[in-house]
Design an enzyme around this catalytic site. Structure first.
Site, PDB file in Angstrom:
ATOM      1  N   GLU A 274       0.993  -0.646   0.003  1.00  0.00           N
ATOM      2  CA  GLU A 274       0.478  -0.034   0.325  1.00  0.00           C
ATOM      3  C   GLU A 274       0.735   1.360   0.404  1.00  0.00           C
ATOM      4  O   GLU A 274       0.864   1.864  -0.643  1.00  0.00           O
ATOM      5  CB  GLU A 274      -0.938  -0.358   0.669  1.00  0.00           C
ATOM      6  CG  GLU A 274      -2.029  -1.154   1.228  1.00  0.00           C
ATOM      7  CD  GLU A 274      -3.191  -1.152   0.133  1.00  0.00           C
ATOM      8  OE1 GLU A 274      -2.198  -0.682  -1.483  1.00  0.00           O
ATOM      9  OE2 GLU A 274      -4.381  -1.070   0.085  1.00  0.00           O
TER      10      GLU A 274
ATOM     11  N   THR B 201      -5.678   8.697  -6.134  1.00  0.00           N
ATOM     12  CA  THR B 201      -5.525   8.873  -4.087  1.00  0.00           C
ATOM     13  C   THR B 201      -5.112   9.743  -3.600  1.00  0.00           C
ATOM     14  O   THR B 201      -5.382  10.356  -2.476  1.00  0.00           O
ATOM     15  CB  THR B 201      -5.337   7.297  -3.592  1.00  0.00           C
ATOM     16  OG1 THR B 201      -5.937   6.507  -4.121  1.00  0.00           O
ATOM     17  CG2 THR B 201      -5.101   7.103  -2.276  1.00  0.00           C
TER      18      THR B 201
END
Ligand code: ADP
Length: 310
Positions: free
Chosen positions: A130, A183
């Site tokens: 991530e 994001t």
């Protein structure tokens, strides 16, 4: 069963779940990637094939590779792993595409090594993936992907993840408008401070949601699916957000909000029939918006990763 190879289902996930920015997440059942991982003699992690999406094969540029290397480094296994990924979750959709690959890789490797690592350790390896995808090693997608159901990241330092009891009749309807929101961009527009007033409302809802899940009180779950902090800012980036949310609630959804950092919108319902009614209402709203979309209906997944050749 071939002990040197495993094929796994890696679930898509909804992070934040309205009131729980960066701490709450849930796993899905009907949406996810498939991944085959096999042991090889050469040390290292090699991605030999990716079907369905244009994502880098290089180990250092792929979240599955980075997460796998983190596991390998912590292990005394002298060999390596080869990975094939069948991507069904579109990257950048907001339903945990990167998390599915990172978590799936380490879960499969751990199975092949006969489970030397705990689930919380697997979360830590997957968080390295991530970090590559979004710059932040967040756990709110990889934790539910690995544990199943709802999870709460109570603390990041030290990492403390709580598995939350999840009622069996919870279904999600997910709209994925085919627009791209990075994001990093959807984080940049957020303020870094909140007012005490908003804080009070928000932690009231987080507590209410957790209590509602444990007591299977669907009305309380619905009342608690409210976000006073992030949704008012981020929803501006998503075409038709307010209309989709209103249509979902009118069709009987318990609540609706932004999935992860968007652009996907989720609605939670009690029972599959209501989730289907919600999907129909969302379709009607989106017909007038003129943006292409994918629509999914899924039970909340209580198991997390699944071995497809047990
Ligand atoms: P999502 O919230 O859907 O996971 P992100 O924006 O967090 O989307 O992550 C997608 C980014 O991660 C893309 O830039 C993509 O190229 C990169 N990436 C690297 N490896 C993978 C992988 N195996 N699966 C999905 N995305 C990956």
């Amino acid at each position: 069963m071939n002990k040197n190879e495993i094929k796994v289902f890696c679930p898509a996930t909804i992070a934040n779940v309205s009131c729980g920015f960066d701490v709450l997440g849930l796993a899905l059942d009907a949406v996810g990637d498939e991944m085959t991982v096999r042991k090889i003699d050469t040390k290292g992690v090699y991605i030999s094939k990716i079907i369905g999406q244009d994502i880098p094969l290089e180990t250092e540029k792929n979240v599955a590779g980075i997460a796998g290397l983190a596991l390998l480094q912590a292990s005394d296994y002298l060999g390596g792993f080869e990975i094939e990924i069948h991507k069904k979750i579109k990257a950048g959709s907001g339903i945990g595409s990167s998390a599915a690959s990172a978590a799936g890789a380490v879960w499969a490797m751990n199975m092949l090594l006969e489970n030397p690592f705990s689930t919380i350790e697997l979360v830590q390896f997957a968080m390295e993936g991530e970090r590559l995808a979004s710059g932040v090693p967040h756990a709110d997608n990889v934790a539910p992907a690995l544990f199943g159901g709802f999870t709460l990241v109570r603390s990041y330092d030290p990492l403390d993840i709580i598995q939350i009891h999840t009622p069996k009749e919870l279904y999600a309807t997910i709209l994925h408008p085919q627009i791209e929101i990075k994001t990093a961009d959807s984080r940049k527009i957020l303020k870094t401070t909140i007012s005490l007033q908003d804080g009070i409302k928000q932690w009231g809802n987080v507590g209410g949601l957790i209590a509602g899940l444990y007591t299977e009180d669907y009305a309380l779950i619905g009342r608690s699916l409210v976000d006073h902090i992030v949704e008012p800012i981020r929803s501006i980036l998503i075409p038709g957000f307010d209309d989709v949310k209103k249509a979902s609630l009118d069709a009987g959804a318990l609540g609706a909000g932004i999935s992860g950092s968007g652009p996907s919108i989720f609605a939670l319902s009690k029972g599959e029939q209501t989730a289907e009614k919600v999907a129909k209402s969302i379709k009607e709203v989106y017909r007038t918006i003129g943006v292409e979309y994918d629509l999914h209906i899924s039970k909340v997944n209580l198991e997390g990763m699944k071995n497809l050749n047990p």
